[in-house]
Structures are given as structure tokens and as C-alpha cells.
Write an enzyme that holds these catalytic residues in place. Structure first.
Site, short mmCIF file in Angstrom:
data_model
loop_
_atom_site.label_atom_id
_atom_site.label_comp_id
_atom_site.label_asym_id
_atom_site.label_seq_id
_atom_site.Cartn_x
_atom_site.Cartn_y
_atom_site.Cartn_z
N PHE A 1 0.97 -1.73 0.05
CA PHE A 1 0.01 0.01 -0.43
C PHE A 1 0.77 1.70 0.13
O PHE A 1 2.02 0.89 0.66
CB PHE A 1 -1.04 0.42 1.49
CG PHE A 1 -1.87 1.11 1.05
CD1 PHE A 1 -3.00 0.26 0.30
CD2 PHE A 1 -2.25 1.93 1.86
CE1 PHE A 1 -3.70 1.93 0.60
CE2 PHE A 1 -2.84 3.11 1.53
CZ PHE A 1 -3.83 2.46 0.94
N ASP B 1 2.99 -5.87 7.16
CA ASP B 1 1.44 -5.21 7.65
C ASP B 1 0.28 -5.84 7.66
O ASP B 1 0.10 -6.97 6.12
CB ASP B 1 1.82 -4.00 6.57
CG ASP B 1 0.71 -2.96 6.22
OD1 ASP B 1 -0.34 -3.26 6.42
OD2 ASP B 1 0.29 -2.47 6.24
N TYR C 1 -10.13 -0.57 10.75
CA TYR C 1 -11.47 -0.20 10.09
C TYR C 1 -11.77 -0.97 9.49
O TYR C 1 -12.98 -0.45 9.45
CB TYR C 1 -11.08 1.69 9.50
CG TYR C 1 -9.74 2.24 9.23
CD1 TYR C 1 -10.37 1.76 8.39
CD2 TYR C 1 -9.14 2.60 9.96
CE1 TYR C 1 -8.73 1.66 7.14
CE2 TYR C 1 -7.70 2.72 9.25
CZ TYR C 1 -8.53 3.03 8.05
OH TYR C 1 -6.51 2.27 7.38
N LYS C 2 -10.83 -2.28 8.97
CA LYS C 2 -11.59 -2.89 7.58
C LYS C 2 -11.91 -4.07 8.76
O LYS C 2 -12.90 -3.96 8.74
CB LYS C 2 -10.65 -3.05 7.06
CG LYS C 2 -9.64 -1.91 6.17
CD LYS C 2 -8.57 -2.38 5.57
CE LYS C 2 -7.28 -1.21 4.93
NZ LYS C 2 -8.14 -0.53 3.82
N ARG D 1 -12.69 -3.57 -6.62
CA ARG D 1 -12.57 -4.38 -5.64
C ARG D 1 -13.79 -4.99 -4.46
O ARG D 1 -15.19 -3.54 -4.78
CB ARG D 1 -11.40 -4.24 -4.62
CG ARG D 1 -10.67 -4.47 -4.18
CD ARG D 1 -9.78 -3.27 -3.50
NE ARG D 1 -10.43 -2.07 -2.72
CZ ARG D 1 -9.57 -1.91 -1.35
NH1 ARG D 1 -8.49 -1.72 -1.97
NH2 ARG D 1 -10.17 -1.25 -0.53
#
Lengths: 395, 395
Positions: free
Chosen positions: A111, A182, A207-208, A354
Site C-alpha cells: 500500500f 503489514d 477499520y477494515k 474490488r
């Protein structure tokens, strides 16, 4: 036993939410918890709540709950800040552990913020560090004895391709490099066992898949045997051995708490803590099986309908995280058209559509219905409507 | 016109709150705002709220509101993270602006985390930087041409002693040093005019006088003319020129947004935003006059009753922030006894009893009543009860 527990989430009527890999939905219990923290703890106890409501240990209590999801022992996970900050902390500490080497190895699939934080750290240290970013498939071969640290995101945010955590960690250690994972797209998505892996550091956001809410605090794991040798780059007072001694000299806590920095975000941590209630009795192996089942079903249903889409994710579920991506040159517009029909996925430049699969609140009927909408949007050319071409600031 | 607006805050019955300099009280409107953000924005809009509720620009909107309180122009204040992180950002940027010099000048009165963050940065850069911390009174004389950056907290957290911001900034600039002000105990407490001061950077927190709640986000100001030359040490994706381009190379935003780092804490930012409503029509000059009036009254009332206490703050209100501190060797126990009687101040090691004056929700009757309790606790020896001796984790 099923891991499905839709009743715990407040999902809007008519929405099929395939974007829990970006922002998880609202857990019902989080609203009452936030109210309680605001009105009773903050409102009534005021400053006393640091002790009376034990705010001071909330980051550690939340860290321990995340630890159980990623196979990390109690006391080994610190929470707070953002993932970007936690990447910086881990990377700075790792470089100190390998002072003779000058290469940070990551990959093109990481990312961007992880790469940016590395660039910022290199600029700050201002020595001859080099950030290498081969294609994900070539990382294993790029682990040489020049490499100080290997820093990778376990699951590729675009394609869902998953690195072999054990093999790469082993290769890093054999080459004398420090390993940072990560887990942004792994925590709560796929089984992770930090203790078994042996990596020095892991970082992640909440938060995912963990449903901690927009801007929820991040986490950092450090392998317990190395904690006391870590020199914190971000030497904040909450990582001090005795924060309230107000000592002018920094003395790091003799625990993972040395990776705490500033005053913790109590409100967001409390909401995250409530969100983690959903995870208390989740078997990650069952969740993984359900995730692959849903993802495989989605691939089959979409491919049966849409020859125009190209699968960007590994076809083998064992090599994928909990998402499925398709390439489509009008992907941005197609995602907007899907959102208009209540099917929420997202777009990642340049052409990735996605979809995230979260078995806590999605079942097979949801997946079939979503695939049906994808078929309609693509095959009926709904993406061609000009209103879907205008890019929003956040995609 | 009065700045008193008690009705905006939800203060518990029977409490005299003299600790708004540590954690401001709950603004009534913040509870509804948090609920709205959680149930409607997050709950119903889900990922779409980044656009529909304009979460993406919330850090900037909140920054602009803080800017109005500290005399900074629109667009010059970035919000997020903790104050410790913002100190690190400012300091790292300042050192880059003065690459030939090696001295960071602060003082013994700075809040420890500012000094710790400097120590951590020095350890990270690993060159021959030196952190100098003379006594506050000696700082002006210590600004030499060796100094790369002067980093001070405007109002001393223990004594309330206030630096002369204009004079020190001028001295720093005359010596070729960069100036960073920590406004933790200034923002919302005393008039500050960053534009007039000409300092390069200011940082601050928002959970004290601005009432943003426990762990509310911090802020950083950068003087507009230098923004484009800042090399961010913490180069997070939210500071990128185009975060959603997912560019593997970091390109900083051409605005103060380059000092954003990771995903912003939307829930805490929203609560802070609600808290800032109270500030829309506050005249800082009137607030300052009220603050000095209340503080002077408290000093007079306490000194008339308690010869055992020694004033630790400047007697001249013009040289004080919005707090009054007394030294007392049993200060910890005395503060506990006061808290038991509903008078909430706090203690700072080794012997400081600290009281904050916040004219938004305190009036002269409150001050007289609080001083009466101080007299009783000190003169009747209530602090001697053994139950007040046990130290809590947070003091």
C-alpha cells in the site's frame, strides 16, 4: 457452526456491502458504548476517568484483544495512532537492529503509505538507504544479505494476492534481515499466527475487517524477546516507563508499551473495543473457510455472466486474502453504477474493481444477488452513463 | 459581553471543575454529533461517507476553525494524530531547514513528551545533534547562532509561566533559528496570533481548553510561505498530492495538507468539530480578561486562607497562562482530598497543585467556593487521611 452474525451489525436496508475490506460496518453495540464513554466517563468522571474508567490501560486491553486474532501473546500489541505511524515506528526500530545494512525491501504491491513512510524515514535519517520494490512475485528472490529489513503487506490491497508469510519470514531471517508484516488486509480476514511466524514486527489497521470505525486506531506487534532492545523513534510520553513522573529524560517502558506515543484516542479506542466483542468466539479457521467459499462463489457467478471482466486475484483461494478483484477498463464507472444499485465495492486505480468478503455479515444469497447486479451493470452497459464518469475526491 | 456559557457544557452536579487545562468537559452538542456520525454517516453511508459526509476534508475544516482561535489563516492548520507526533513533524522539518546547525533549544519547563520526541528524533537521525534545556528564564540568552531550532511550550504546564512569544520568536529569527511553539496550554486559553508572530511552526492539542474530548486530535500550523519547502518526515498517504492515485512515489500536497499523515480519526474529529461550535463568537481578548480576573481572585482567596501554600505561578496575570499553581509538599494528597469534595484540580510531580481557569464555564462564585474548599482541605489537614496517599496510575 457458522460465523455469520448479521444481527450484530447495523447494515442499511437494500445494501449488499462488499467493502468491509475498506471500512467495516457499524457494530450495533458501538453506539451505546460511545454514548456511555461520552456521557458517563467523560461527562461525569471528567479527568478522573483516566483512573475510574481505566482509560490509561485501554490501549493495552484493546491490543490484547487484537493479539488473540493475530496469534500474538497478551502484552505484545500496542494500539493507537494510524497505520502509517506504526509502519514508521517498526521500520525505524528495524533499521536500528541492523545498522550495517542499507536496503529496505518491500514490493510494488505494498500500500502506498507504507512506501511513503519508508521514503520519509530515509529522508529523515539522510544516509544512503535504498528502498527496493520489486514485483510481489520477485520478493523472495530479492532477499539478499544487503537487506536490513523486509517490509511487506501480507495481502495485496489491489489484487488480494497473499504472500507466504512463513516462507518469506524464514528467508528474511536466513539472510539476517528483520521482518515487518503489514496486516491491514489480514487482521480479521485470514488466520495469522505471529508467534509461530517469528517475525519481529507486525502492524495493522482496525477499520477494515475489525470494524473499528472510520479512522480507528492502528496496532503494532513486537516479538516479546526483542521489545527491550527497541529504541523508539517516536519516543512519546505514553511509552515512558513512568509517564506521570514527568522525567525530562526518556526512559522507555520495559514492555510493548514503549511503542505507545501520545495521549490515546479514548473515544475511538472504546468504539473499537465494542467492535471487538464480535470476535470473542470467532474461530478464524471457520471464518477463513467461509471467506473462501463466498469468494469462490462470487468468482464463479461473475465469470459466468461477464466475459468482459478479467480476474485480477489469484484463482486459488489459498493464495488470496478475503477479497476478489476484477480488471475492467471502465472499472471506476462500473463501481459507481453498482453502488447506485446498492452493491458497494470500491475502485483502485488504474482499473481494479474490488470486492471484500466478510463472513460475519455476508451469506451466499448476498453473494449471488451481488453477482447478478455485476452482470447487469457490465452487460447492459450501465457504466456508460456519463454521471458515473465524474471522479469523487475519495475513490 | 460575557464569555460565560455554562449551558453549553454538561458538568456534573456538585463539581467545581478547575481541570479544563488537562481535559475539557463534555460539550452538550457533542453527544448528538457523535451519534449522527456513527448511525447516519458510518452506519448508513458506510464507505460512501468519505464523499457524502465529506469526511475527507474534515481535518482541514477543523483546522480552519482552530486557525481562527490562534490567529492562523485558513488552510494553514492541519489536524490529526497526537501532539507528540506533531512535535516530531515540526522538529524534523525545522532541522531540514537549518541543515548546518546541530542544537535544538528547548527548556526545562517544556512538557516531557516534547523533549522525548526530540530525543527520539535525534536518535533516529543519529548525527551529533544536541538538545539543550536551560531553565525557562534563561532561554532567551541561550539563543545563539549554533541553534537550529527553538522549540518551546508557550505556557509552562506546571507553573503557568508564559514565554514572550513575540520577543523569543524575534530573537530566534535574528539568530537564524527556526521557531516552533507548542500551544497545548495556549489554544483557547490566551490570545495567540501566529501570523503576527511570524514563527514557522506551531503545534497543539485540543482536549484541554478546546474541549475536544479524551485523546482528541492534535494540530500543526506551518507558516504559509514555507509550506512548499517542507520535507515531511512522516510522509503519509493523506499528505500526498493525490492520495487516491496510489502512486508508489511520495509527492507532497502543495499545501499544509502535506502535514497530514494517515487516515484521519473521523469520530474524534467530529466531536472536536462540535466542541469548536462554542468558540464561534468568542472574543479572545474578553476571554483573556475574564481568565485573569478569575485567576487573580483565586490567588487572593487562597493566599488569604492558606499560608502553607506557595504560589508557583507568576503573580502578574500578564505573565501567566490560564492556570494557577501552588507548591505544597503534600500536594498529591491535598488534590485527592479536594477531588473528594468535588473540586477538581490536578497534581504534577513533585509538589505542584494545579488549577485551570476556563471562563466558558466558571464564574466568580465558583472560584470563591473552590478557594473555600482549598482552605478547608489545607488548614483542617484533610490531606492527612491515609486514603489520599496512594498514588493512582494517572495523576
Amino acid at each position: 457452526m457458522t460465523v455469520l452474525r448479521k444481527h450484530l451489525f447495523d447494515l442499511p436496508e437494500g445494501v449488499l456491502y462488499l467493502d468491509g475490506n475498506s471500512l467495516g460496518p457499524l457494530p450495533r453495540n458501538a453506539v451505546a458504548r460511545a454514548r456511555e464513554v461520552m456521557t458517563r466517563e467523560w461527562g461525569q468522571d471528567l479527568i478522573r476517568a483516566w483512573n475510574s474508567a481505566d482509560w490509561i490501560s485501554l490501549p493495552t486491553r484493546v491490543g490484547d484483544r487484537i493479539g488473540r486474532i493475530i496469534g500474538a501473546p497478551a502484552g505484545s500489541v500496542a494500539t493507537g495512532d494510524t497505520l502509517s505511524i506504526k509502519v514508521y515506528q517498526a521500520l525505524a526500530a528495524a533499521l536500528k537492529m541492523n545498522p550495517e545494512r542499507r536496503v529496505i525491501l518491500s514490493d510494488q504491491g505494498n500500500f502506498p503509505t507504507d512506501l511513503y513512510m519508508a521514503q520519509g524515514l530515509i529522508g529523515t535519517i539522510d544516509k544512503d538507504y535504498e528502498l527496493r520494490t520489486p514485483e510481489p512475485e520477485l520478493v523472495a528472490d530479492a532477499i539478499t544479505d544487503e537487506v536490513a529489513v523486509v517490509m511487506l503487506t501480507h495481502v495485496d490491497y489491489r489484487t488480494g494476492r497473499m504472500h507466504d508469510m512463513e516462507a518469506i519470514t524464514r528467508a528474511a531471517h536466513e539472510a539476517g534481515a528483520v521482518m515487518i508484516w503489514d496486516l491491514a488486509h489480514s487482521a480479521g480476514a485470514v488466520p495469522v499466527d505471529m508467534s509461530a511466524t517469528g517475525a519481529e514486527f507486525a502492524v495493522g489497521c482496525t477499520y477494515k475487517y475489525l470494524n473499528g470505525g472510520p479512522g480507528a486506531p492502528a496496532f503494532i506487534y513486537a516479538r516479546p524477546d526483542i521489545v527491550e532492545s527497541i529504541e523508539p523513534a517516536l519516543a512519546g510520553w505514553m511509552g515512558h516507563e513512568e509517564p506521570f513522573a514527568m522525567d525530562p529524560a526518556y526512559r522507555p517502558a520495559m514492555s510493548t508499551e514503549r511503542l505507545r506515543v501520545g495521549t490515546p484516542p479514548i473515544l475511538q479506542l472504546s468504539v473499537l473495543d465494542a467492535a471487538l466483542d464480535a470476535w470473542d468466539d470467532i474461530d478464524m479457521v471457520e471464518l477463513r473457510a467461509a471467506s473462501i467459499r463466498l469468494s469462490d462463489l462470487f468468482i464463479a457467478e461473475v465469470e459466468a455472466r461477464c466475459p468482459a471482466l478479467t480476474l485480477a486475484s489469484p484463482r486459488d483461494g489459498a493464495q488470496r486474502g478475503s477479497q476478489v478483484s476484477f480488471r475492467f477498463d471502465q472499472g471506476y464507472a462500473a463501481i459507481q453504477a453498482l453502488i447506485d444499485r446498492g452493491v458497494i465495492g470500491d475502485f483502485r486505480a488504474p482499473d481494479i474493481m474490488r470486492f471484500g468478503f466478510t463472513p460475519l455479515y455476508l451469506d451466499e444469497d448476498d453473494i449471488r444477488a451481488a453477482a447478478e447486479h455485476v452482470g447487469t451493470v457490465i452487460n447492459d452497459g450501465l457504466w456508460g452513463d456519463p454521471k458515473y464518469q465524474t471522479r469523487s475526491r475519495v475513490t
